[in-house]
Design a protein around this motif. Structure first.
Motif, PDB file in Angstrom:
ATOM      1  N   PHE A 182       8.255  -0.547   6.152  1.00 55.94           N
ATOM      2  CA  PHE A 182       7.603   0.758   6.049  1.00 55.94           C
ATOM      3  C   PHE A 182       8.600   1.787   5.546  1.00 55.94           C
ATOM      4  CE2 PHE A 182       6.166   4.694   8.509  1.00 55.94           C
ATOM      5  CZ  PHE A 182       5.284   5.077   7.512  1.00 55.94           C
ATOM      6  N   LEU A 183       8.309   2.397   4.409  1.00 60.40           N
ATOM      7  CA  LEU A 183       9.172   3.451   3.889  1.00 60.40           C
ATOM      8  C   LEU A 183       8.440   4.774   4.027  1.00 60.40           C
ATOM      9  CD1 LEU A 183      10.682   1.679   0.742  1.00 60.40           C
ATOM     10  CD2 LEU A 183      11.504   1.699   3.098  1.00 60.40           C
ATOM     11  N   ASP A 184       8.774   5.480   5.094  1.00 57.82           N
ATOM     12  CA  ASP A 184       8.130   6.761   5.395  1.00 57.82           C
ATOM     13  C   ASP A 184       8.772   7.818   4.512  1.00 57.82           C
ATOM     14  OD1 ASP A 184       6.399   8.409   6.634  1.00 57.82           O
ATOM     15  OD2 ASP A 184       7.208   8.159   8.656  1.00 57.82           O
ATOM     16  N   GLU A 185       8.007   8.823   4.113  1.00 56.98           N
ATOM     17  CA  GLU A 185       8.524   9.848   3.194  1.00 56.98           C
ATOM     18  C   GLU A 185       9.122   9.161   1.959  1.00 56.98           C
ATOM     19  OE1 GLU A 185       7.634  12.602   4.248  1.00 56.98           O
ATOM     20  OE2 GLU A 185       7.532  12.409   6.425  1.00 56.98           O
ATOM     21  N   PHE A 186       8.310   8.346   1.343  1.00 57.61           N
ATOM     22  CA  PHE A 186       8.741   7.489   0.234  1.00 57.61           C
ATOM     23  C   PHE A 186       9.554   8.207  -0.845  1.00 57.61           C
ATOM     24  CE2 PHE A 186       6.985   3.839  -2.628  1.00 57.61           C
ATOM     25  CZ  PHE A 186       8.130   3.096  -2.392  1.00 57.61           C
ATOM     26  N   ARG A 199      10.355 -11.553   2.029  1.00 60.14           N
ATOM     27  CA  ARG A 199       8.946 -11.500   1.654  1.00 60.14           C
ATOM     28  C   ARG A 199       8.242 -10.644   2.685  1.00 60.14           C
ATOM     29  NH1 ARG A 199       7.701 -17.161   1.555  1.00 60.14           N
ATOM     30  NH2 ARG A 199       6.835 -16.693   3.570  1.00 60.14           N
ATOM     31  N   PHE A 200       7.836  -9.460   2.278  1.00 59.89           N
ATOM     32  CA  PHE A 200       7.281  -8.523   3.253  1.00 59.89           C
ATOM     33  C   PHE A 200       6.099  -7.797   2.640  1.00 59.89           C
ATOM     34  CE2 PHE A 200      10.821  -6.752   0.872  1.00 59.89           C
ATOM     35  CZ  PHE A 200      10.212  -5.678   0.256  1.00 59.89           C
ATOM     36  N   MET A 201       5.337  -7.148   3.504  1.00 62.17           N
ATOM     37  CA  MET A 201       4.283  -6.268   3.031  1.00 62.17           C
ATOM     38  C   MET A 201       4.877  -4.874   3.019  1.00 62.17           C
ATOM     39  SD  MET A 201       0.671  -5.673   4.916  1.00 62.17           S
ATOM     40  CE  MET A 201      -0.269  -4.186   4.636  1.00 62.17           C
ATOM     41  N   LEU A 202       4.842  -4.218   1.862  1.00 64.82           N
ATOM     42  CA  LEU A 202       5.427  -2.877   1.744  1.00 64.82           C
ATOM     43  C   LEU A 202       4.374  -1.816   2.048  1.00 64.82           C
ATOM     44  CD1 LEU A 202       7.813  -1.026   0.779  1.00 64.82           C
ATOM     45  CD2 LEU A 202       6.707  -1.043  -1.453  1.00 64.82           C
ATOM     46  N   ILE A 203       4.711  -0.910   2.950  1.00 64.34           N
ATOM     47  CA  ILE A 203       3.846   0.242   3.183  1.00 64.34           C
ATOM     48  C   ILE A 203       4.668   1.484   2.902  1.00 64.34           C
ATOM     49  CG2 ILE A 203       2.441   1.505   4.842  1.00 64.34           C
ATOM     50  CD1 ILE A 203       1.999  -0.989   6.365  1.00 64.34           C
ATOM     51  N   GLY A 204       4.212   2.290   1.970  1.00 62.77           N
ATOM     52  CA  GLY A 204       4.872   3.555   1.698  1.00 62.77           C
ATOM     53  C   GLY A 204       3.999   4.677   2.223  1.00 62.77           C
ATOM     54  N   ALA A 205       4.624   5.767   2.659  1.00 66.53           N
ATOM     55  CA  ALA A 205       3.835   6.938   3.057  1.00 66.53           C
ATOM     56  C   ALA A 205       4.467   8.153   2.423  1.00 66.53           C
ATOM     57  CB  ALA A 205       3.810   7.093   4.571  1.00 66.53           C
ATOM     58  N   MET A 206       3.638   9.066   1.936  1.00 73.19           N
ATOM     59  CA  MET A 206       4.186  10.283   1.340  1.00 73.19           C
ATOM     60  C   MET A 206       3.221  11.443   1.473  1.00 73.19           C
ATOM     61  SD  MET A 206       3.755   9.359  -2.726  1.00 73.19           S
ATOM     62  CE  MET A 206       4.098  11.011  -3.347  1.00 73.19           C
ATOM     63  N   VAL A 216       0.825  -1.217   0.000  1.00 73.48           N
ATOM     64  CA  VAL A 216       0.000   0.000   0.000  1.00 73.48           C
ATOM     65  C   VAL A 216       0.849   1.253   0.000  1.00 73.48           C
ATOM     66  CG1 VAL A 216      -1.916  -1.019   1.252  1.00 73.48           C
ATOM     67  CG2 VAL A 216      -0.149   0.134   2.515  1.00 73.48           C
ATOM     68  N   LEU A 217       0.256   2.323  -0.493  1.00 74.28           N
ATOM     69  CA  LEU A 217       0.872   3.645  -0.427  1.00 74.28           C
ATOM     70  C   LEU A 217      -0.133   4.581   0.230  1.00 74.28           C
ATOM     71  CD1 LEU A 217       3.212   5.492  -1.250  1.00 74.28           C
ATOM     72  CD2 LEU A 217       2.091   5.821  -3.454  1.00 74.28           C
ATOM     73  N   MET A 218       0.292   5.222   1.335  1.00 76.46           N
ATOM     74  CA  MET A 218      -0.591   6.181   2.011  1.00 76.46           C
ATOM     75  C   MET A 218      -0.165   7.589   1.625  1.00 76.46           C
ATOM     76  SD  MET A 218      -1.313   4.793   5.822  1.00 76.46           S
ATOM     77  CE  MET A 218       0.321   4.326   6.286  1.00 76.46           C
ATOM     78  N   ILE A 219      -1.134   8.408   1.260  1.00 73.71           N
ATOM     79  CA  ILE A 219      -0.823   9.762   0.841  1.00 73.71           C
ATOM     80  C   ILE A 219      -1.659  10.748   1.638  1.00 73.71           C
ATOM     81  CG2 ILE A 219      -0.739  11.325  -1.136  1.00 73.71           C
ATOM     82  CD1 ILE A 219      -0.622   8.849  -2.895  1.00 73.71           C
ATOM     83  N   GLY A 220      -0.998  11.733   2.235  1.00 76.67           N
ATOM     84  CA  GLY A 220      -1.750  12.725   2.990  1.00 76.67           C
ATOM     85  C   GLY A 220      -0.826  13.782   3.559  1.00 76.67           C
ATOM     86  N   PRO A 221      -1.398  14.865   4.053  1.00 75.50           N
ATOM     87  CA  PRO A 221      -0.595  15.971   4.584  1.00 75.50           C
ATOM     88  C   PRO A 221       0.152  15.557   5.858  1.00 75.50           C
ATOM     89  CG  PRO A 221      -2.911  16.319   5.063  1.00 75.50           C
ATOM     90  CD  PRO A 221      -2.835  15.132   4.156  1.00 75.50           C
ATOM     91  N   PRO A 222       1.171  16.331   6.237  1.00 71.79           N
ATOM     92  CA  PRO A 222       1.927  16.006   7.452  1.00 71.79           C
ATOM     93  C   PRO A 222       1.011  16.022   8.679  1.00 71.79           C
ATOM     94  CG  PRO A 222       2.936  17.872   6.276  1.00 71.79           C
ATOM     95  CD  PRO A 222       1.679  17.551   5.564  1.00 71.79           C
ATOM     96  N   GLY A 223       1.246  15.129   9.602  1.00 73.16           N
ATOM     97  CA  GLY A 223       0.495  15.131  10.853  1.00 73.16           C
ATOM     98  C   GLY A 223      -0.864  14.477  10.766  1.00 73.16           C
ATOM     99  N   SER A 224      -1.178  13.822   9.635  1.00 76.47           N
ATOM    100  CA  SER A 224      -2.508  13.225   9.526  1.00 76.47           C
ATOM    101  C   SER A 224      -2.549  11.820  10.134  1.00 76.47           C
ATOM    102  CB  SER A 224      -2.948  13.182   8.058  1.00 76.47           C
ATOM    103  OG  SER A 224      -2.048  12.429   7.295  1.00 76.47           O
TER     104      SER A 224
END
Ligand SMILES: Nc1ncnc2c1ncn2[C@@H]1O[C@H](COP(=O)(O)OP(=O)(O)O)[C@@H](O)[C@H]1O
Ligand SMILES: [Mg+2]
Length: 531
Positions: free
Chosen positions: A326-330, A364-371, A240-248
């Motif tokens: 988890f790759l934060d600030e992708f 083998r992992f579940m990738l979560i990106g956030a940006m 998954v990729l999560m997209i949203g403003p800082p602090g959300s």
């Protein structure tokens, strides 16, 4: 006289049995190690000599040759000190040579003869046992990593996944691991003058109980849409990729995902623990019971992410094996670092080229990106204005390459939470409830794919889609219309089908209905909006 003993050397996450032969002959005094040792093994000479002398034994003033076989394998690491020291003492007649020949030793030596921990005790003990040895000496400081081989009553009992201990004796029932603190203890044991107590493990204490469980979904206020998206992702093992403003709350949500994943099976726990043992991160615990959450910083090096380095070690992708990466600030990650993820995302493992050999680590992992949606973070925000030019926004989003984006099934929008929601007292659902639904959906998938060589919806290939994601007529015509109206690509089309399959599985529904499709389409809306 020639003496023989055995040890293990790491090769990726496997261990290889190595025979240590020591010959003492008259000639110019000195110690030489042959059989492709690396520099650290070569330095072993000086440590071994000091350790033997400082433990109160004489060191021969003769020509000593140590041969490590098989010669074709490059020997790495400091775990050879103990077997070499035992071999030299056996060749001198100070250690019972028959006993030493029947045992496996691993351990680094300090100059005063103390046995220091080595990486990879778990795979090394597995190799020793599988090669037919019954007695192994490991450093006391991390011998417990091999505890799973010495448990007394079969598989551990686990309440979490409802699988009680099977009670069948594991093959290692007669395998003894003996933790040692000092070279002299090992010598005394081999000579039958004192006992080196074997490690005993109660199967019920085998699983490390992680305190990190206190990161619960109920702490996150609002964000029902994001939570639902993460539940779907967890249920089908989708990236998954999560997209949203800082602090959300993106980071906060991601940190809680390993808590909604199904508990590790015994085999998975063993796999993950092996990686940690090889990385030297198991910290003397027997088994890791929890799915791991790894969140490397965006400044990470190539070797840090996928593994490798001077003394090869598994990277973050392998430490996340069976868990979450988890790759934060992708977009802040260097592009070539992100591209390194392609191999593990595709094949569930990484291969690292070494001088004469390629090492493989599982990954083998579940990738979560956030940006953020743009560099300032407020593009598309209903309240705060965005200060970025359209060109900057495009460049920022372009940093995530197509091939990686291609492997991400869900895009989740995470808007800022409203103040009223944040301070509301309303009770949110606990992770345990979500985990139960996820676990049920995963079980349906395991039953679906017994002959396909895959285990989750995210791994379905086109032939599986044809077989398992049939739509009825109404669903198909609705889907056709949506694809045309929204201008979705072929890539998005397949992702939507997979995600819809997972959503249907969460309801234990055999057929994919229009509601499932509609929800799945929502998770692709960013395709058109952003990329
Ligand atoms: N939905 C939420 N519920 C409760 N606290 C929140 C929520 N969203 C944000 N916070 C608070 O704001 C802080 C920053 O959130 P964070 O997850 O770091 O945001 P992001 O990663 O999206 O920038 C959190 O540590 C938390 O204290
Ligand atoms: Mg954050």
């Amino acid at each position: 006289m020639i003496a023989k003993t055995s040890t293990c050397s790491l090769l990726g996450i496997d261990a290889i049995l190595v025979e240590v032969e020591v010959d003492i002959a008259s000639g110019l005094p000195g110690l030489s190690v042959v059989g492709l040792p690396d520099n650290i093994v070569k330095e072993s000479k000086d440590r071994v000599k000091a350790a033997i002398q400082n433990s109160g034994y004489p060191f021969p003033f003769e020509r000593i040759t140590v041969n490590l076989a098989p010669a074709a394998l490059k020997k790495e690491g400091a775990g050879f000190d103990l077997p070499i020291a035992v071999g030299i003492l056996a060749a001198m007649g100070l250690v019972n040579a028959d006993k030493a020949a029947k045992m496996v030793f691993c351990g680094e030596l300090a100059l005063d003869g103390r046995v220091k921990p080595v990486a990879g005790c778990l795979p090394m003990a597995i190799r020793a046992r599988d090669s037919g040895y019954t007695d192994m000496v490991l450093p006391a400081d991390n011998a417990r990593e091999a505890a799973v081989l010495t448990q007394t009553g079969g598989r551990p009992a686990r309440e979490a996944d409802g699988q009680p201990g099977s009670g069948d004796s594991p093959p290692g029932a007669s395998f003894s691991v003996r933790p040692a603190n000092h070279l002299s203890e090992v010598v005394e044991y081999c000579n039958g003058r004192s006992e080196l107590p074997v490690l005993k493990t109660d199967p019920n204490t085998l699983w490390r109980v992680d305190v990190a469980e206190d990161l619960d979904f109920e702490d996150v206020k609002g964000q029902e849409h994001a939570k639902r998206g993460l539940e779907v992702a967890a249920a089908g093992n989708h990236n998954v990729l999560m997209i949203g403003p800082p602090g959300s709350g993106k980071t906060m949500l991601a940190q809680r995902v390993s808590g909604i994943l199904p508990p590790l099976s015994f085999e998975e726990a063993l796999e993950t623990s092996t990686v940690y043992s090889v990385a030297g991160l198991l910290n003397n615990t027997p088994l890791i019971a929890r799915r791991q959450f790894r969140a490397p910083h965006h400044s990470i090096s190539d070797a840090g992410l996928v593994g490798g380095g001077q003394i090869p070690k598994p990277g973050e992708v392998s430490l996340a094996h069976n868990g979450v990466l988890f790759l934060d600030e992708f977009p802040e990650f260097r592009r070539n670092v992100i591209d390194l993820l392609r191999q593990p995302l595709e094949g569930g493992q990484v291969t690292i080229a070494r001088a004469a050999i390629a090492l493989t680590y599982p990954a083998r992992f579940m990738l979560i990106g956030a940006m953020n949606p743009c560099p300032c973070g407020y593009s598309g925000d209903p309240v705060r204005p965005c200060s970025c030019s359209p060109a900057t926004v495009t460049r920022y989003r372009g940093r995530i390459s197509g091939p990686i984006l291609d492997r991400i099934d869900l895009h989740i929008e995470v808007p800022a939470v409203k103040y009223e929601q944040l301070r509301s007292e309303g009770q949110a659902e606990k992770s345990a409830c979500v985990r139960e639904r996820v676990t049920k959906a995963r079980r349906i998938q395991l039953e679906r794919f017994p002959d396909e060589g895959i285990y989750s919806n995210s791994q379905m290939r086109p032939k599986h889609l044809k077989k398992f994601c049939r739509l009825d007529e109404a669903g198909q015509s609705m889907f056709d219309k949506a694809v045309r109206q929204l201008g979705l690509s072929a890539r998005a089309y397949h992702r939507i089908l997979k995600v819809a399959r997972t959503i249907a599985d969460l309801e234990a529904s055999e057929n994919i209905g229009s509601v499932h499709l509609l929800e799945a389409i929502q998770y692709r809306s960013l395709d058109r909006k952003m990329f």
